[in-house]
Design an enzyme around this catalytic site. Structure first.
Site, mmCIF file in Angstrom:
data_model
loop_
_atom_site.group_PDB
_atom_site.id
_atom_site.type_symbol
_atom_site.label_atom_id
_atom_site.label_comp_id
_atom_site.label_asym_id
_atom_site.label_seq_id
_atom_site.Cartn_x
_atom_site.Cartn_y
_atom_site.Cartn_z
ATOM 1 N N LYS A 122 -21.323 -31.796 -24.098
ATOM 2 C CA LYS A 122 -21.812 -33.098 -23.612
ATOM 3 C C LYS A 122 -23.285 -32.943 -23.295
ATOM 4 O O LYS A 122 -23.739 -31.843 -22.976
ATOM 5 C CB LYS A 122 -21.064 -33.506 -22.337
ATOM 6 C CG LYS A 122 -21.108 -34.984 -22.058
ATOM 7 C CD LYS A 122 -20.005 -35.705 -22.794
ATOM 8 C CE LYS A 122 -20.138 -37.193 -22.712
ATOM 9 N NZ LYS A 122 -18.943 -37.861 -23.262
ATOM 10 N N ASP A 162 -22.455 -42.236 -25.772
ATOM 11 C CA ASP A 162 -21.687 -42.380 -24.531
ATOM 12 C C ASP A 162 -22.420 -43.496 -23.764
ATOM 13 O O ASP A 162 -23.140 -44.298 -24.395
ATOM 14 C CB ASP A 162 -21.647 -41.049 -23.746
ATOM 15 C CG ASP A 162 -20.609 -41.057 -22.620
ATOM 16 O OD1 ASP A 162 -19.425 -40.844 -22.895
ATOM 17 O OD2 ASP A 162 -20.975 -41.298 -21.450
HETATM 18 P P1 NDP Z 1 -21.707 -48.432 -22.602
HETATM 19 O O1 NDP Z 1 -23.040 -47.972 -22.168
HETATM 20 O O2 NDP Z 1 -21.540 -49.150 -23.888
HETATM 21 O O3 NDP Z 1 -21.059 -49.366 -21.474
HETATM 22 C C1 NDP Z 1 -20.888 -48.898 -20.181
HETATM 23 C C2 NDP Z 1 -20.325 -50.007 -19.330
HETATM 24 O O4 NDP Z 1 -19.968 -49.501 -18.062
HETATM 25 C C3 NDP Z 1 -21.332 -51.105 -19.073
HETATM 26 O O5 NDP Z 1 -20.641 -52.305 -18.875
HETATM 27 C C4 NDP Z 1 -21.997 -50.618 -17.802
HETATM 28 O O6 NDP Z 1 -22.632 -51.628 -17.053
HETATM 29 C C5 NDP Z 1 -20.813 -50.056 -17.050
HETATM 30 N N1 NDP Z 1 -21.296 -49.004 -16.140
HETATM 31 C C6 NDP Z 1 -22.007 -47.901 -16.471
HETATM 32 N N2 NDP Z 1 -22.302 -47.184 -15.380
HETATM 33 C C7 NDP Z 1 -21.777 -47.856 -14.355
HETATM 34 C C8 NDP Z 1 -21.752 -47.632 -12.970
HETATM 35 N N3 NDP Z 1 -22.347 -46.545 -12.420
HETATM 36 N N4 NDP Z 1 -21.093 -48.529 -12.205
HETATM 37 C C9 NDP Z 1 -20.492 -49.617 -12.749
HETATM 38 N N5 NDP Z 1 -20.497 -49.884 -14.064
HETATM 39 C C10 NDP Z 1 -21.120 -49.025 -14.839
HETATM 40 O O7 NDP Z 1 -20.767 -47.141 -22.548
HETATM 41 P P2 NDP Z 1 -19.340 -46.898 -23.217
HETATM 42 O O8 NDP Z 1 -18.570 -48.156 -23.289
HETATM 43 O O9 NDP Z 1 -19.554 -46.107 -24.442
HETATM 44 O O10 NDP Z 1 -18.685 -45.914 -22.158
HETATM 45 C C11 NDP Z 1 -17.840 -46.377 -21.101
HETATM 46 C C12 NDP Z 1 -16.968 -45.228 -20.621
HETATM 47 O O11 NDP Z 1 -16.161 -44.761 -21.692
HETATM 48 C C13 NDP Z 1 -17.711 -44.002 -20.110
HETATM 49 O O12 NDP Z 1 -16.960 -43.407 -19.085
HETATM 50 C C14 NDP Z 1 -17.716 -43.067 -21.318
HETATM 51 O O13 NDP Z 1 -17.863 -41.712 -20.933
HETATM 52 C C15 NDP Z 1 -16.336 -43.354 -21.886
HETATM 53 N N6 NDP Z 1 -16.108 -43.029 -23.280
HETATM 54 C C16 NDP Z 1 -16.915 -43.493 -24.267
HETATM 55 C C17 NDP Z 1 -16.649 -43.203 -25.584
HETATM 56 C C18 NDP Z 1 -17.453 -43.740 -26.700
HETATM 57 O O14 NDP Z 1 -17.106 -43.478 -27.845
HETATM 58 N N7 NDP Z 1 -18.497 -44.509 -26.465
HETATM 59 C C19 NDP Z 1 -15.522 -42.320 -25.947
HETATM 60 C C20 NDP Z 1 -14.689 -41.939 -24.841
HETATM 61 C C21 NDP Z 1 -14.999 -42.281 -23.565
HETATM 62 P P3 NDP Z 1 -24.226 -51.776 -17.078
HETATM 63 O O15 NDP Z 1 -24.529 -52.501 -18.352
HETATM 64 O O16 NDP Z 1 -24.570 -52.538 -15.859
HETATM 65 O O17 NDP Z 1 -24.786 -50.388 -17.038
HETATM 66 O O1 2IT Z 2 -16.369 -39.155 -24.137
HETATM 67 C C1 2IT Z 2 -16.282 -39.138 -25.387
HETATM 68 O O2 2IT Z 2 -15.276 -38.712 -25.960
HETATM 69 C C2 2IT Z 2 -17.403 -39.685 -26.167
HETATM 70 N N1 2IT Z 2 -18.370 -40.166 -25.576
HETATM 71 C C3 2IT Z 2 -17.375 -39.635 -27.662
HETATM 72 C C4 2IT Z 2 -17.812 -38.291 -28.152
HETATM 73 C C5 2IT Z 2 -17.978 -38.150 -29.630
HETATM 74 O O3 2IT Z 2 -18.445 -37.057 -30.001
HETATM 75 O O4 2IT Z 2 -17.690 -39.054 -30.402
#
Ligand code: NDP
Ligand code: 2IT
Length: 449
Positions: A122, A162
């Protein structure tokens, strides 16, 4: 407290998120360590909690006012026992060693569960893309990649997105990587469709999450059809989770950003979801604007210091936390139970505190940990790597079908491992045990390194 966990806790004081993730896994694998004494003898758990390499560097760039900006960049290459390091990059002001170590640690087990040969890693930066112009984001990404490029590669370490890293950031980073290395290769995933990306990778985490929930419900001869759902977040994972909920006949009622959440009593339908996508991905606006447009919705601003998250205090059948770590605590878990929630599947990484998880499981809620239920994102990154390696391009249907099958396999391996250790139906224990044993056995095979 036994010596194994005590050593790890003592060594990592001041890293609360990392220790939370470590304790969560440790609790589950105690029966495994007790059964197979070689794991303790070879100090596998202690070795697994120590990253193989932490890269930490300065990132300097110039903003639109020509002022010099300085950020911190990181990449944690946590464990390569089963494959090259793989995991996302997070750009958020809260990024530090503790956050990235927790995420990298979780990634080890998640990647093992997918069945694809990927180790855990990461990275990211304390850079905040919010409020920055596209050119500022580009200059930051180029500066960040000028160092990161020395440490990654399609057979070494393959980053992806992420929080705060989506298609735009991956594009700028890929462009910079290609210029620095003079090489067009799959050193990043989440790429654009015309330059090496995979169809369905943007959708994969959210879709995979809902497939997983559907498989959980099927074990009770039930389905998502007609189910009301609480979703948090409004980014990549939340958007495509809502899309798949709608496709399967469910009804999303909420979503959020870091400023607050909306509750739409009529449900978030396809048209409203399109509005959210445009708002968050193109206009980069705030979720508050949803309630200004749709009168059926109420917006609640988040309050600093609140002892619970009011988003989880609504009547519904399922809950899908898709924003960030620790967005639900013990009290939120109690509220979910009070409001009739029977399925909780994590889209985010570690969104529910360890105490909250315990409340859910003790009260018979079907609970899926993120390392299992959000594994569809990284799994589809694995499919993107395979397509890049062989120069292939699979159709959307082909990728979605493979994703569905992978989520089914992850689901079934959790249940199988849980049952083997006398914890039938416990996805938390099952995910940790199945992920841990695969990596632990690979480490044993490869000697003391
Ligand atoms: P994005 O940046 O697309 O979206 C994040 C969302 O979460 C936004 O709505 C954001 O709001 C909100 N957010 C972020 N930080 C905070 C905080 N401190 N408090 C409240 N809300 C918050 O990220 P993703 O959708 O990609 O990721 C969301 C989650 O999913 C994370 O935990 C990530 O690690 C996990 N994840 C992502 C994957 C991926 O493929 N993208 C895969 C597996 C897990 P704001 O716009 O206000 O910041
Ligand atoms: O938390 C996760 O699994 C991710 N942000 C996706 C990682 C990836 O390599 O696609």
């Amino acid at each position: 407290m036994d010596q194994t966990i005590k050593t790890v806790l003592d060594k990592n004081q001041g890293e609360p998120e990392f220790l939370q993730a470590v304790e969560e896994v440790y609790e589950s694998v105690i029966p495994v360590l007790d059964k197979k004494s070689i794991y303790r003898k070879e100090r596998i758990f202690e070795r697994m909690t120590e990253p193989e390499r932490i890269i930490s560097f300065r990132v300097c760039w110039e903003d639109d006012n020509q002022d010099v900006q300085i950020n911190r960049g990181f990449r944690i290459q946590f464990n390569s026992a089963i494959g090259p390091y793989k995991g996302g990059l997070r750009f958020h002001p809260t990024v530090n060693h503790s956050i990235l170590k927790f995420l990298g640690f979780e990634q080890i087990f998640k990647n093992a569960l997918t069945g694809i040969a990927m180790g855990g890693g990461k990275g990211g930066s304390d850079f905040d893309p919010k409020g920055k112009s596209d050119r500022e984001v580009m200059r930051f990404c180029q500066a960040y990649m000028s160092e990161l490029s020395h440490h990654i590669g399609h057979r070494i370490d393959v980053p992806a997105g992420d929080i705060g890293v989506g298609a735009r950031e991956i594009g700028y980073m890929f462009g910079a990587y290609k210029m620095i290395k003079n090489e067009f290769s799959g050193a990043l995933t989440g790429k654009g469709i015309d330059w090496g990306g995979s169809l369905i990778r943007p959708e994969a985490t959210g879709y995979g999450l809902i497939f997983f929930a559907q498989y959980m419900l099927e074990t009770h001869n039930d389905s998502l059809e007609g189910k009301s759902c609480l979703v948090s977040g409004s980014g990549n994972v939340a958007q495509y989770a809502m899309q798949k909920i709608l496709q399967l006949g469910g009804k999303p009622l909420t979503c959020s950003d870091s400023s607050g959440f909306i509750y739409d009593e009529e449900g978030i339908d396809v048209e409203k979801l399109e509005f959210i996508k445009e708002l968050k991905n193109v206009k980069r606006g705030r979720i508050k604007e949803y309630a200004e447009k749709y009168k059926s919705a109420v917006y609640t601003a988040s309050e600093k210091g609140d002892d619970h998250n009011p988003l989880w205090d609504h009547k519904a059948d399922c809950a899908f936390p898709c924003a960030t770590q620790n967005e639900a605590n013990e009290k939120d878990a109690e509220n979910m139970i009070k409001n009739g929630i029977s399925v909780v599947a994590e889209g985010a990484n570690m969104p529910i505190s360890n105490e909250g998880i315990k409340v859910l499981i003790d009260n018979g809620v079907m609970y899926a940990p993120g390392k299992a239920s959000n594994a569809g994102g990284v799994a589809t990154s694995g499919l993107e790597m395979a397509q890049n390696y062989y120069g292939l391009k699979w159709s959307a249907d082909q990728v979605e079908e493979q994703l569905r099958q992978i989520m089914k396999n992850v689901h079934d391996s959790c249940l199988k491992a849980a049952e083997k250790y006398g914890m039938k139906g416990n996805y938390q224990a099952g995910a940790n045990i199945a992920g841990f044993t695969k990596v632990a056995d690979s480490m044993l095979d490869q000697g003391i390194i």
